[in-house]
Each structure stands twice: as C-alpha cells, then as structure tokens.
Write an enzyme that holds these catalytic residues in place. Structure first.
Site, mmCIF file in Angstrom:
data_model
loop_
_atom_site.group_PDB
_atom_site.id
_atom_site.type_symbol
_atom_site.label_atom_id
_atom_site.label_comp_id
_atom_site.label_asym_id
_atom_site.label_seq_id
_atom_site.Cartn_x
_atom_site.Cartn_y
_atom_site.Cartn_z
ATOM 1 C CB CYS A 283 -0.863 -0.005 1.270
ATOM 2 S SG CYS A 283 -2.207 1.187 1.150
ATOM 3 C CG PHE B 284 -7.426 8.887 -0.666
ATOM 4 C CD1 PHE B 284 -6.605 9.846 -1.244
ATOM 5 C CD2 PHE B 284 -7.022 8.326 0.532
ATOM 6 C CE1 PHE B 284 -5.420 10.245 -0.632
ATOM 7 C CE2 PHE B 284 -5.825 8.709 1.157
ATOM 8 C CZ PHE B 284 -5.037 9.672 0.564
ATOM 9 C CG HIS C 284 -3.735 5.630 0.309
ATOM 10 N ND1 HIS C 284 -4.688 5.490 1.290
ATOM 11 C CD2 HIS C 284 -2.732 4.792 0.660
ATOM 12 C CE1 HIS C 284 -4.268 4.612 2.197
ATOM 13 N NE2 HIS C 284 -3.093 4.172 1.835
ATOM 14 C CG HIS D 93 1.327 5.037 7.156
ATOM 15 N ND1 HIS D 93 0.942 5.143 8.469
ATOM 16 C CD2 HIS D 93 0.341 4.319 6.540
ATOM 17 C CE1 HIS D 93 -0.206 4.521 8.643
ATOM 18 N NE2 HIS D 93 -0.601 4.016 7.490
#
Ligand SMILES: Nc1nc2c(ncn2[C@@H]2O[C@H](COP(=O)(O)O)[C@@H](O)[C@H]2O)c(=O)[nH]1
Ligand SMILES: [Mn+2]
Ligand SMILES: [Mn+2]
EC number: 6.5.1.-
Length: 457
Positions: free
Chosen positions: A77, A183, A213, A380
């Site tokens: 991610c 998003f 993201h 993060h």
C-alpha cells in the site's frame, strides 16, 4: 524482549496510543528472532494484525525472521503524488467536474474490477516487472520510473510463489483503488515550510496536486493469507515461539521465508503497476476537464508504506544488511541516496503523509537522522484513533459530506458507510504527528496540502 521498544510520540498523542493494543504489540515484536537495535513505532501508530500499524522492525540478514504481519495484508500500500502546473485560485470552478471525471475514470469500492482484463501470462509479467509493465504498455512514460521507490520494481519477485487464487483475484483489478481508506484526491499547496526543498520538488503555494493511495488489492491480500497459513504450520519446525500467533514468522533464509519474500515482492510489483495505471487514468480525466491548457501532471514521487526491503544500515558502528519491515511506515532516506533522481539527491527523498479527507496532508523530506534513528523510516499518515465501527457510530455521513462541500471539499464515494468510516474524526491530528517526526529530525516539513476533492473507495 531481545531489544528495547522505541516510541516516537508527543504526550498528547500518547493518550490515544495507549488506548489500543499497539504498545503491547510493539513489545511483542521486540521478542522476534534476529531483531536489531529496537522495535520501533511512529507517532501515527495504532493496533494492527500482529505488528502495530506505524511499526518498523529490522531483522538480521539472512538468519533473522520475516513476518507477514510486519508488512500487512495490503502489500505495498502506498501513495503517489502528482504535481500540476495549475493554481487553485484560477480553477476552483472546475473542481466539482474534475471530481466526477476522476470518479468515472478510477473504479472504486470493495472487489471492484477495472477495464484492464489480464491473461494469466500478462499477470505474471506484471508481477515480475511492476510499474515497468505499465510504461511498456503505454500507461505513462519511462521517465516516471525514476520517481518511484525502487523504480517501481523489486527484482526478487517470483510469480511462481503467488497462488492461482491470488492471481485470479488480480486479473481485473489493475487500475482500481479498492475500498475504505484508499482514495484519489485533489489538493492544493496551502503552505510551504522549506522553500529550497519545495522548489527542488517543484512545489509552490497555491499549486494543484493529486494524491493516489492504494496497494496490491485482493491479490496482495491473498498472498498474505496463503503464506501466513503456510508459515503457521512451519514455525514450530524452526523452534520459533511467538507471544501472539499473528506474529507468525520464519527465518528469512528458510524455504517458507524465501517463498513468502518472493511472493511479497511480486505483490509489491502489482501495486506499483496499479498506482501507475491509476495515475495514467487520472491524467486522462485531467485532460478531459482542462484540455491541453491543463498541462502535464508530473509524478513527484511514489512511496510504499507496507513492505519489507533488504537494506544496509549502520548498527553499533558497523554497516549490516537487514530485512527492514515497514508496516504503515514510509521510507525516509536522506540526501545522497543513489536511487533518487539527480535533482532530489541533495535534499532527500519525498515522504508523502496523507492526513484525512477533511483536514490536510503533508510532503516531507527524508534526512540522514532517519538512518540513525529509524532505519530510514518515518510515519505514513495521521493514523486511526477510532475503529471503523466507532467512526460509523459517531459520524453522520450525509451531514459530513454536506459540511465538507460547504468547506469546498467535494467527496465522491461508493457509499455513505465508507464516508462515515473514513470521517476526519476517525484519524489523529496529522499536524501533531508530523510535528513529532519533524522535531525528532527524521524528516523535514516541506509543504502542507489541503483537499478540494476526494474520491473514496
Ligand atoms: N488525504 C487523505 N488522507 C487519508 C484519507 N483517508 C485516510 N487517510 C490517511 O491515510 C493514512 C494511511 O492509511 P492506511 O490505511 O494506509 O494506514 C491514514 O493514516 C490517514 O491518515 C483521505 O481520504 N485523504
Ligand atoms: Mn495505505
Ligand atoms: Mn491499503
């Protein structure tokens, strides 16, 4: 505990941190075989699967362990930041149309497939090549690869260790963001803090930028599920006992360790390819709204925040190879790092910190202090302070959507439930989180971003 536990936080943030199990998890991680220096958490820490989210742990190479819980289910991610040439003051009127166009171009929502349908042979190429596959197939330019962590590809990837079930889940998911926390967002630079670095990154006050993201979608999740199951069965064979079964791990150089690592690298490559294809779709949406006058959307940087990497770090004065687990932690390498594009080398890598759909996000720069203190890592995001169910109970999604609209933030989401779970109150104050990493010296503040449109999964 084999090493101390290290928490980067302020007193205010600690109040939220002690409310969940994240500090117990931090201590548990300190017991893992081969861990070096300290088990660490960043100020955005919150409870996760086995390891806390916001955690960093470096294990001795090659005998120390690798643990999927230290990477997370959404392998690689991460966040991509695109810089435009337009100013918000001249383009406010176009934001609502842009948000609808982005929503139309980027499929969002749980299990949602995209327009690209891969054959299994093509998927294997994606798993081996990462973002290179995207640019080789016309989704973006080769130049953009220099602006990605690891140039968008981990060479140790081996698609042979990704199960058929995982591959099946990935066949139609390239170019999609998924659900919840993921998003595509339109922001503008509200403020710059360090003009020299901002200029180096090509950021200036008022400029429109975009954030993407997402990660490796169902494919990455299945890779984690499959290999956790295998490791659970193998762990006793290596004589490893862990205080929490979610800390399942095996020696990095074991058969199971190598198979997971190669599959994790493949899933990381899928994620880089995914963000690159989304970024190409974002550019199409941008051009549809602004035409040629909209100019180019330049990739400023793409960072991972759920990954394990083999890196060299100085420990007790000696340079050693370690397996750095970053789970909800961003690499924050300082000036001089050879992988960086030449213009960034003097100032350190961009560190992208999303906050929430209603507050703000930050761009920071990595420093040499991060190498000394945190294995070249930083926070993060803001980090959750409310669980999804608590957020759903506390937030009224239709009211929130309207409120945000009144503040000039357009939200496009698959469901009101998704908006409630992701309400700004669900997250800590990102400004306080960023102040901690900046005061500790592991990253420098460069710019603050304000959202104007958010496309949520
Ligand atoms: N700018 C935005 N930031 C957001 C949004 N939703 C979540 N977030 C932040 O992202 C980080 C990282 O999330 P994770 O799921 O990878 O742990 C999170 O901590 C939030 O601070 C958003 O819509 N816009
Ligand atoms: Mn993430
Ligand atoms: Mn994710």
């Amino acid at each position: 505990m084999r090493v101390p536990a290290q928490i980067l936080a302020s007193e205010g943030l600690l109040d939220a941190i002690i409310k969940d199990r994240s500090l117990n998890q931090l201590v548990n991680v300190a017991t893992l075989p081969g861990i070096k220096k300290a088990s660490m958490v960043m100020p955005d820490v919150h409870e996760g699967y086995g390891f806390p989210i916001g955690g960093v742990a470096a294990m001795d190479y090659p005998e120390g362990v690798i643990s999927p819980g230290g990477i997370g289910y959404d392998i690689n991610c991460g966040v991509q930041l695109l810089a435009s040439q337009l100013q918000i003051k001249d383009n406010r009127d176009a934001v609502e149309a842009l948000s609808k166009e982005l929503h139309a171009h980027v499929p969002a929502g749980m299990g949602k497939g995209g327009t690209i349908k891969l054959t299994t042979e093509q998927l294997d190429e994606v798993l081996a090549e990462g973002a290179n596959w995207a640019v080789n197939h016309g989704y973006g330019t080769r130049e953009s690869l220099s602006y990605m962590e690891s140039h968008g590809k981990l060479n140790d990837a081996d698609p042979a260790f990704v199960s058929t079930m995982a591959k099946n889940r990935g066949l139609d998911q390239l170019g999609t963001i998924g659900s919840g926390n993921h998003f595509v967002e339109v922001d503008f630079v509200e403020k710059t803090y360090n003009n020299t670095i901002a200029k180096t990154y090509g950021l200036q006050k008022g400029q429109i930028v975009l954030l993407i993201h997402t990660g490796s979608r169902g494919l990455g999740h299945q890779v984690a599920t499959d290999h956790i199951r295998k490791m659970m069965m193998a762990m006793s064979h290596y004589g490893i006992n862990v205080p929490d079964r979610e800390l399942t791990c095996v020696p990095f150089n074991s058969k199971e360790g190598q198979e997971y690592f190669k599959a994790m690298c493949a899933a990381a490559n899928f994620a880089w390819c995914n963000r690159q294809i989304i970024s190409w779709e974002v550019k199409n949406a941008w051009e549809n709204i602004f035409g040629k006058e909209g100019g180019d959307l330049r990739l400023l940087y793409d960072v991972a925040h759920n990954i394990a990497k083999i890196e060299m770090h100085t420990i007790e004065g000696t340079s050693r190879k370690v397996i750095v687990h970053r789970k909800g932690a961003t690499r924050a390498f300082g000036p001089g790092f050879k992988e960086l594009p030449p213009e960034y080398k003097g100032v350190g890598q961009p560190v992208i910190i999303p906050g929430s759909m209603g507050t703000c996000s930050y761009v920071l720069a990595g420093t040499s202090k991060s190498h000394e203190m945190t294995f070249g890592s930083c926070c993060h995001g803001a980090g959750r302070r409310l669980s999804r169910s608590a957020a759903k109970r506390q937030a009224n999604a239709p009211v929130l959507k309207e409120k945000l609209r009144e503040q000039g933030i357009f939200v496009e989401a698959g469901s009101f439930r998704g908006i409630a779970e992701e309400a700004p109150i669900a997250y800590k104050d990102v400004g306080s989180v960023v102040d901690v990493v900046s005061a500790s010296g592991i990253a420098k503040k460069v710019a603050k971003l304000k959202p104007v449109a958010v496309i949520k999964g």
